[in-house]
Design an enzyme around this catalytic site. Structure first.
Site, mmCIF file in Angstrom:
data_model
loop_
_atom_site.group_PDB
_atom_site.id
_atom_site.type_symbol
_atom_site.label_atom_id
_atom_site.label_comp_id
_atom_site.label_asym_id
_atom_site.label_seq_id
_atom_site.Cartn_x
_atom_site.Cartn_y
_atom_site.Cartn_z
ATOM 1 N N ALA A 37 0.806 -1.170 -0.150
ATOM 2 C CA ALA A 37 0.101 -0.034 -0.056
ATOM 3 C C ALA A 37 0.883 1.075 -0.073
ATOM 4 O O ALA A 37 0.919 1.914 1.047
ATOM 5 C CB ALA A 37 -0.882 -0.080 1.168
ATOM 6 N N GLU A 38 1.490 1.685 -1.163
ATOM 7 C CA GLU A 38 2.430 2.625 -1.244
ATOM 8 C C GLU A 38 1.957 3.954 -0.671
ATOM 9 O O GLU A 38 2.708 4.904 -0.122
ATOM 10 C CB GLU A 38 2.957 2.559 -2.826
ATOM 11 C CG GLU A 38 4.061 1.408 -2.874
ATOM 12 C CD GLU A 38 3.067 0.273 -3.304
ATOM 13 O OE1 GLU A 38 1.909 0.442 -3.325
ATOM 14 O OE2 GLU A 38 3.718 -0.716 -3.764
ATOM 15 N N ASP A 70 7.455 2.388 -10.394
ATOM 16 C CA ASP A 70 6.152 2.708 -10.797
ATOM 17 C C ASP A 70 5.228 2.884 -9.862
ATOM 18 O O ASP A 70 4.383 3.732 -9.798
ATOM 19 C CB ASP A 70 5.999 1.069 -11.731
ATOM 20 C CG ASP A 70 6.956 0.726 -12.661
ATOM 21 O OD1 ASP A 70 6.805 0.776 -13.744
ATOM 22 O OD2 ASP A 70 8.054 0.171 -11.895
ATOM 23 N N PHE A 71 5.347 2.305 -8.535
ATOM 24 C CA PHE A 71 4.365 2.339 -7.745
ATOM 25 C C PHE A 71 4.592 3.495 -6.492
ATOM 26 O O PHE A 71 3.782 3.698 -5.723
ATOM 27 C CB PHE A 71 4.137 0.998 -6.812
ATOM 28 C CG PHE A 71 3.937 -0.103 -7.945
ATOM 29 C CD1 PHE A 71 2.575 -0.257 -8.413
ATOM 30 C CD2 PHE A 71 4.535 -1.039 -7.977
ATOM 31 C CE1 PHE A 71 2.262 -0.967 -9.594
ATOM 32 C CE2 PHE A 71 4.564 -2.185 -8.903
ATOM 33 C CZ PHE A 71 3.160 -1.953 -9.893
ATOM 34 N N MET A 128 4.190 6.107 -7.805
ATOM 35 C CA MET A 128 2.994 7.186 -8.199
ATOM 36 C C MET A 128 1.805 7.069 -7.300
ATOM 37 O O MET A 128 1.276 8.085 -6.931
ATOM 38 C CB MET A 128 2.422 6.629 -9.495
ATOM 39 C CG MET A 128 3.154 6.571 -10.701
ATOM 40 S SD MET A 128 2.830 5.809 -12.252
ATOM 41 C CE MET A 128 3.974 5.685 -13.073
ATOM 42 N N HIS A 154 6.440 -2.511 -14.016
ATOM 43 C CA HIS A 154 7.370 -2.843 -13.297
ATOM 44 C C HIS A 154 8.555 -2.408 -13.817
ATOM 45 O O HIS A 154 9.772 -3.038 -13.434
ATOM 46 C CB HIS A 154 7.367 -4.196 -12.909
ATOM 47 C CG HIS A 154 6.319 -4.700 -11.825
ATOM 48 N ND1 HIS A 154 4.748 -4.793 -12.465
ATOM 49 C CD2 HIS A 154 5.818 -4.969 -10.753
ATOM 50 C CE1 HIS A 154 4.048 -5.180 -11.550
ATOM 51 N NE2 HIS A 154 4.653 -5.287 -10.370
#
Lengths: 332, 101
Positions: A70-71, A96-97, A99, A139
């Protein structure tokens, strides 16, 4: 007499890239009891690239915490903990995550000092791993250029074990947020790191290979590709000066302009997209400071990175495409 | 006959390894499947096991050293007292199995 002749050789220890990161984290955790680490699988598992091995065992579960996938929450927790007196490193396994975590990072962490009149500081490091290595569209991305224009945010991107060690330590001593960008393809590498404890300052670029005909700027894993390209160009009689940016924000534009003033031409190389990319920023700042010079941007095609190794390779720049682009530029 | 144990491969992405620990002393006899040495890659351990019986005669590369895949790191012989050659370039590779964990 040159500096190198008078400076005694610094004793170094060879280590894997991940070990340089572990060493930096362990030393800084020892130095500052407020420092905590948050990330997915960084505890007992030791991190996706084994770059956290042993830290939870050594510093305990309170200071080395596994988080859910849960970034947004991870960065949010890190920002809040840092604002309340901790110093926090949040590890985002795939850039990527990041973001998902940009809201707390950009809207709070980077702004806090300004909007609180200096009363709130957010000493936060987001360490994240960018780049393509067989994992497909979501990814593989390098989005560091998105972060370069955020006032209050620093961005660094090492390519060597020594810089990974020294820059991470510097980042962990900053009073504001820093994004530390490494790369999947750096983890199989090893290199010499000064045996004695030390830091690498944020905000300085480095001339890795001197040259006369063109300046080639680069950061992160692509630095290795740039050095290969410079070697190939040398065999064709073209002398390329490779400038490793090291720090993307702040950008050491003086060093870059100094180089371009000598060579009279500029090529930029990156793995991230070229539109509004790192190279576009470097080239425009050079143009503003020293006027127009022949220049080109080298990077991937404007396409997502496939999980097919063949299509991945076809999408990215390599030393061959860099050589071709530089020769075309200089022949114009 | 004399054999050289080489760093096994290929292992994906691995160019160099670090020698973690030798199992056994000079002169020791090894049986097939006995562990000879543990190696470290950038993210894994590699257990190297003997593929045939033999005696460990010489450790070329000590624990802590960095070596390329394919580099000779120890000499073995079929019998305990065979003379070791001065030049190790023409020696056959010791059959060995390896497991990455």
């Amino acid at each position: 007499m040159s500096d190198t002749a008078t400076t005694p050789a610094i004793p170094t220890t060879r280590m894997f890239f991940r070990e340089a990161i572990i060493r930096a984290l362990a030393e800084e955790m020892e130095r500052d009891a407020r420092l905590i680490l948050l990330g997915q699988d960084i505890g007992a598992f030791g991190g996706s690239y084994k770059e956290f091995v042993g830290l939870q065992e050594r510093f305990g579960k309170d200071r080395v915490r596994d988080t859910p996938i849960a970034e947004a929450a991870m960065v949010g927790l890190g920002v809040g903990a840092s604002a309340m007196g901790h110093r926090t490193l949040v590890n985002i396994t795939y850039m990527d995550f990041l973001m998902l975590g940009l809201d707390p990072l950009i809207n709070f962490a980077a702004k806090a000092r300004f909007k609180s009149g200096g009363q709130i500081r957010v000493p936060l490091v987001v360490k994240t791993t960018a780049g393509a290595k067989g994992q497909g569209v979501a990814h593989s991305q390098c989005i560091e250029s998105w972060l370069m224009g955020v006032p209050g945010l620093k961005v660094v991107a090492p390519s060597t074990c020594a810089d990974a060690y020294g820059l991470l330590k510097s980042a962990l001593r900053e009073e504001g947020p820093v994004v530390f960008v490494d790369h999947k393809r750096l983890f199989p590498t090893s290199g010499e790191v000064p045996t004695q404890e030390g830091t690498v300052p944020i905000g300085r670029s480095r001339i890795l290979r001197p040259g006369r005909d063109i300046t080639l700027t680069v950061h992160g894993y692509c630095t290795r590709i740039a050095l290969e390209a410079a070697e190939l160009l040398s065999a064709k009689g073209i002398s390329a000066e490779v400038v490793e940016l090291v720090s993307l924000a702040p950008l050491d534009i003086e060093t870059i302009c100094g180089s371009v003033s000598r060579t009279g031409a500029l090529a930029t190389l990156e793995e991230g997209q070229l539109v509004c990319g790192v190279g576009a920023e470097v080239a425009f700042q050079v143009n503003e400071r020293i006027g127009p010079v022949p220049s080109c941007r080298i990077g991937p095609r404007a396409a997502p990175v496939s999980s097919s190794p063949l299509l991945e390779a076809a999408t990215l720049a390599n030393s061959g495409t860099a050589v071709t682009a530089i020769i075309e530029l200089l022949e114009k | 006959m004399i054999y050289a144990l080489v760093v096994p491969g290929p292992i994906p992405d691995v160019e160099q390894i670090r020698i973690l620990e030798w199992h056994g002393a000079i002169g020791q006899k090894f049986e097939p499947e006995e562990m000879l040495v543990e190696l470290e890659t950038y993210k894994a351990l590699v257990e190297v096991r003997a593929g045939q019986p033999g005696f460990l005669r010489k450790i070329i590369s000590e624990a802590g050293n960095w070596e390329d895949v394919g580099a000779p790191i120890a000499l073995f012989s079929d019998t305990a007292d065979e003379a070791l050659p001065a030049n190790t370039e023409q020696i056959a590779d010791l059959p060995a199995s390896f497991e990455v964990s």
